[in-house]
Scaffold this motif. Sequence first.
Motif, PDB file in Angstrom:
ATOM      1  N   ARG A 132       0.713  -1.183   0.042  1.00 44.81           N
ATOM      2  CA  ARG A 132       0.153  -0.152  -0.009  1.00 44.81           C
ATOM      3  C   ARG A 132       0.926   1.129   0.158  1.00 44.81           C
ATOM      4  O   ARG A 132       2.041   1.187   0.336  1.00 44.81           O
ATOM      5  N   PRO A 133       0.317   2.512  -0.428  1.00 41.64           N
ATOM      6  CA  PRO A 133       0.844   3.482  -0.413  1.00 41.64           C
ATOM      7  C   PRO A 133       1.221   3.843   1.114  1.00 41.64           C
ATOM      8  O   PRO A 133       0.763   3.520   2.098  1.00 41.64           O
ATOM      9  N   LEU A 134       2.558   4.682   1.265  1.00 36.93           N
ATOM     10  CA  LEU A 134       3.010   5.045   2.690  1.00 36.93           C
ATOM     11  C   LEU A 134       2.293   6.034   3.382  1.00 36.93           C
ATOM     12  O   LEU A 134       1.645   6.905   2.640  1.00 36.93           O
ATOM     13  N   CYS A 135       1.759   5.755   4.650  1.00 42.13           N
ATOM     14  CA  CYS A 135       0.795   6.809   5.231  1.00 42.13           C
ATOM     15  C   CYS A 135       1.862   7.596   6.353  1.00 42.13           C
ATOM     16  O   CYS A 135       2.425   7.121   7.074  1.00 42.13           O
ATOM     17  N   PRO A 136       1.457   8.977   6.163  1.00 41.55           N
ATOM     18  CA  PRO A 136       2.347   9.865   7.130  1.00 41.55           C
ATOM     19  C   PRO A 136       1.893   9.840   8.291  1.00 41.55           C
ATOM     20  O   PRO A 136       0.918   9.544   8.795  1.00 41.55           O
ATOM     21  N   GLY A 137       2.902   9.921   9.387  1.00 40.11           N
ATOM     22  CA  GLY A 137       2.558  10.005  10.613  1.00 40.11           C
ATOM     23  C   GLY A 137       1.907  11.238  11.065  1.00 40.11           C
ATOM     24  O   GLY A 137       1.317  11.145  12.291  1.00 40.11           O
ATOM     25  N   HIS A 138       1.868  12.250  10.422  1.00 37.49           N
ATOM     26  CA  HIS A 138       1.136  13.642  10.663  1.00 37.49           C
ATOM     27  C   HIS A 138       0.259  13.932   9.383  1.00 37.49           C
ATOM     28  O   HIS A 138       1.084  13.928   8.446  1.00 37.49           O
ATOM     29  N   PRO A 139      -0.754  14.408   9.553  1.00 37.00           N
ATOM     30  CA  PRO A 139      -1.446  14.577   8.312  1.00 37.00           C
ATOM     31  C   PRO A 139      -0.984  15.663   7.228  1.00 37.00           C
ATOM     32  O   PRO A 139      -0.974  15.666   6.207  1.00 37.00           O
ATOM     33  N   ALA A 140      -0.188  16.726   7.803  1.00 35.21           N
ATOM     34  CA  ALA A 140       0.458  17.502   6.911  1.00 35.21           C
ATOM     35  C   ALA A 140       2.016  17.284   6.538  1.00 35.21           C
ATOM     36  O   ALA A 140       2.530  18.224   5.971  1.00 35.21           O
ATOM     37  N   SER A 141       2.283  16.077   7.082  1.00 36.50           N
ATOM     38  CA  SER A 141       3.586  15.628   6.586  1.00 36.50           C
ATOM     39  C   SER A 141       3.659  15.355   4.796  1.00 36.50           C
ATOM     40  O   SER A 141       2.679  15.336   4.311  1.00 36.50           O
ATOM     41  N   ARG A 142       5.049  15.586   4.377  1.00 36.56           N
ATOM     42  CA  ARG A 142       5.107  15.277   3.139  1.00 36.56           C
ATOM     43  C   ARG A 142       6.390  14.449   2.701  1.00 36.56           C
ATOM     44  O   ARG A 142       7.401  14.591   3.302  1.00 36.56           O
ATOM     45  N   LEU A 143       6.389  13.664   1.615  1.00 36.71           N
ATOM     46  CA  LEU A 143       7.577  13.031   1.267  1.00 36.71           C
ATOM     47  C   LEU A 143       7.849  13.084  -0.100  1.00 36.71           C
ATOM     48  O   LEU A 143       6.757  12.679  -0.876  1.00 36.71           O
ATOM     49  N   ARG A 144       8.882  13.368  -0.760  1.00 40.46           N
ATOM     50  CA  ARG A 144       9.540  13.507  -2.047  1.00 40.46           C
ATOM     51  C   ARG A 144      10.727  12.872  -2.555  1.00 40.46           C
ATOM     52  O   ARG A 144      11.709  12.851  -1.448  1.00 40.46           O
ATOM     53  N   PHE A 145      10.930  12.285  -3.602  1.00 37.48           N
ATOM     54  CA  PHE A 145      12.033  11.844  -3.745  1.00 37.48           C
ATOM     55  C   PHE A 145      12.474  12.209  -5.455  1.00 37.48           C
ATOM     56  O   PHE A 145      11.734  12.284  -6.088  1.00 37.48           O
ATOM     57  N   MET A 146      13.747  12.828  -5.556  1.00 31.61           N
ATOM     58  CA  MET A 146      14.043  13.240  -6.753  1.00 31.61           C
ATOM     59  C   MET A 146      15.426  12.871  -7.187  1.00 31.61           C
ATOM     60  O   MET A 146      16.512  12.822  -6.387  1.00 31.61           O
ATOM     61  N   GLN A 147      15.872  12.752  -8.329  1.00 29.02           N
ATOM     62  CA  GLN A 147      17.033  12.323  -8.886  1.00 29.02           C
ATOM     63  C   GLN A 147      18.028  13.806  -8.874  1.00 29.02           C
ATOM     64  O   GLN A 147      17.604  14.844  -9.488  1.00 29.02           O
ATOM     65  N   ALA A 148      19.062  13.976  -8.186  1.00 29.64           N
ATOM     66  CA  ALA A 148      19.920  14.987  -8.141  1.00 29.64           C
ATOM     67  C   ALA A 148      21.381  14.587  -7.697  1.00 29.64           C
ATOM     68  O   ALA A 148      21.464  13.754  -6.998  1.00 29.64           O
ATOM     69  N   ASP A 149      22.272  15.600  -8.151  1.00 28.63           N
ATOM     70  CA  ASP A 149      23.579  15.431  -7.601  1.00 28.63           C
ATOM     71  C   ASP A 149      23.763  16.142  -6.527  1.00 28.63           C
ATOM     72  O   ASP A 149      23.529  17.406  -6.393  1.00 28.63           O
ATOM     73  N   ALA A 150      24.057  15.426  -5.185  1.00 34.91           N
ATOM     74  CA  ALA A 150      24.433  16.017  -4.029  1.00 34.91           C
ATOM     75  C   ALA A 150      25.467  17.308  -3.955  1.00 34.91           C
ATOM     76  O   ALA A 150      25.304  17.889  -3.188  1.00 34.91           O
ATOM     77  N   GLN A 151      26.443  17.164  -4.954  1.00 33.81           N
ATOM     78  CA  GLN A 151      27.337  18.085  -5.203  1.00 33.81           C
ATOM     79  C   GLN A 151      26.806  19.260  -5.892  1.00 33.81           C
ATOM     80  O   GLN A 151      27.584  20.369  -6.028  1.00 33.81           O
ATOM     81  N   ASN A 152      25.599  19.497  -6.498  1.00 33.99           N
ATOM     82  CA  ASN A 152      24.970  20.380  -7.188  1.00 33.99           C
ATOM     83  C   ASN A 152      23.552  20.410  -6.975  1.00 33.99           C
ATOM     84  O   ASN A 152      22.674  19.846  -7.651  1.00 33.99           O
ATOM     85  N   LEU A 153      23.078  21.086  -5.705  1.00 33.12           N
ATOM     86  CA  LEU A 153      21.735  20.914  -5.422  1.00 33.12           C
ATOM     87  C   LEU A 153      20.874  21.945  -5.860  1.00 33.12           C
ATOM     88  O   LEU A 153      19.377  22.333  -5.611  1.00 33.12           O
ATOM     89  N   GLU A 154      21.519  23.067  -6.790  1.00 36.83           N
ATOM     90  CA  GLU A 154      20.652  24.142  -7.025  1.00 36.83           C
ATOM     91  C   GLU A 154      19.602  23.752  -7.750  1.00 36.83           C
ATOM     92  O   GLU A 154      18.484  24.659  -7.650  1.00 36.83           O
TER      93      GLU A 154
END
Length: 245
Positions: A132-154
């Motif tokens: 099942r989809p993940l359920c937040p511990g608080h209704p206002a919480s948010r989670l995202r995942f993105m592809q990015a190089d940690a050496q360039n977070l711009e």
Amino acid sequence: MAAALRRTFPVATLAAGARRTSAGRKPGSLADSCLADRRLWDQLHAHPRLGSVPTFDWFFGFEEAQGLLMPFLQEAKAASPARVLDVGCGTSSLCTGLYTKCPHPVDVLGVDFSPVAVAHMNSLLEGNQDQRPLCPGHPASRLRFMQADAQNLEPVASTGSFHLILDKGTWDAVARGGLPGAHQLLSECLRVLSPQGTLIQFSDEDPDVRLPCLEQASQGWTVSVQELGPFRGITYFAYLVQGSH
């Protein structure tokens, strides 16, 4: 980090990779770049182990780290939600644990340069035929995942925008490609960290080695270390780089 690799994947597999580099290897080959090479992590994150467990952690997971993390989120909850960045998140349980178990509102962003890792974590977040989809511990919480190089977070993060930044083994991996890369990683983390925020690097590297590097590259910030574990017989360290509190 090397110990974690050996525990997870057969020694013969790693040794075979090393043997292939000893003769006739070409510049830029996978083994040349080792832990700093994205292709290696794409391969590791695509390992069949991911088919049987939802997340995989180097060092340790959220359960072991939550006692350290929760007080920082308690301090930052006035921001509502507290913004958390996990650099080099891989398929770790840190982001998902914060999202599903923190009782305070949190806005969590996990970034990784491996599209394989990001795709896996987005699938876990959104749910699939097995879960099942993940359920937040608080209704206002948010989670995202993105592809990015940690050496360039711009592309994904603005200056001073996060209250808490987590680095679990990412410095260790990047440093295998040379300390300039690790220093660039640290510089980017401190750029996007709030002046009152905290960067936590989790590592098994000895403080006698890590602390001088952090202190030299983090002038104007307070650097300290806390011991964690032992977990599975290994002692780890949480290196804290903090602004004014």
